[in-house]
Design an enzyme around this catalytic site. Structure first.
Site, PDB file in Angstrom:
ATOM      1  N   GLY A  46     128.550 -13.116 104.528  1.00  0.00           N
ATOM      2  CA  GLY A  46     127.819 -12.137 103.960  1.00  0.00           C
ATOM      3  C   GLY A  46     128.203 -10.787 104.190  1.00  0.00           C
ATOM      4  N   GLN A  52     128.287  -1.718 105.825  1.00  0.00           N
ATOM      5  CA  GLN A  52     129.723  -2.135 106.094  1.00  0.00           C
ATOM      6  C   GLN A  52     130.880  -1.805 105.171  1.00  0.00           C
ATOM      7  OE1 GLN A  52     128.272  -6.424 106.643  1.00  0.00           O
ATOM      8  NE2 GLN A  52     130.036  -6.297 108.087  1.00  0.00           N
TER       9      GLN A  52
HETATM   10 CO    CO Z   1     128.188  -8.643 110.214  1.00  0.00          CO
END
Ligand code: CO
Length: 160
Positions: free
Chosen positions: A46, A51
């Site tokens: 994931g 991110q």
């Molecule tokens: Co993560």
């Protein structure tokens, strides 16, 4: 598609609350494509917007059953408990044991803005919780009850 740089723990972007996606355009499609490629390249299951430095409510998941994309997700129901190991592409080499719901129901939109509902169980439920947390600036470490042993991580003897 392109592999993007993964933001690592310590960068304040990972602690911020993401804004909803408002435009379902080609740019969003390109972001989701890049996120999927970046996740696969990092051997992750994931990856969430922050991110890759994007503070929008998006994440991608593939636990081995195919690609799933979530835009503006909301976990509307959880049930049960599971205890198991967890890691994060933003925290390389760090793993811990967490307790997560065994079942989650999540509502989200796809890249075109269509609404869908998914009932997830086991690893998929854990991944949905982990990625959804990223959208609210929460890392998995806040759920860790203890460090995972190599046995719990399923790492073969030779690479222990
Ligand atoms: Co993560």
């Amino acid at each position: 598609m392109a592999i993007r740089n993964i933001v690592k723990e310590g960068d304040p972007i990972l602690n911020k609350v993401c804004r909803p996606v408002e435009k379902f355009d080609e740019k969003l499609g390109a972001l989701l494509d890049d996120m999927y490629e970046t996740m696969k390249d990092g051997d992750g299951v994931g990856l969430a917007g922050p991110q890759v430095g994007i503070l929008r409510r998006v994440f991608v998941i593939d636990i081995g059953d195919g690609r799933l994309e979530f835009v503006n997700p909301k976990i509307i129901k959880t049930k049960g408990e599971q205890e198991g190991s967890e890691g994060c592409l933003s925290c390389p080499g760090e793993f811990g044991i967490t307790i997560r719901p065994m079942f989650v129901t999540v509502e989200a939109q796809n890249r075109y803005g269509d609404q869908f509902t998914l009932n997830a169980e086991g690893l998929l439920a854990k991944a949905v919780c982990h990625e959804n947390d990223h959208l609210d600036g929460i890392l998995f470490k806040q759920h860790v009850i203890r460090k995972a042993t190599p046995e719990e991580l399923g790492i073969p003897d030779k690479v222990k």
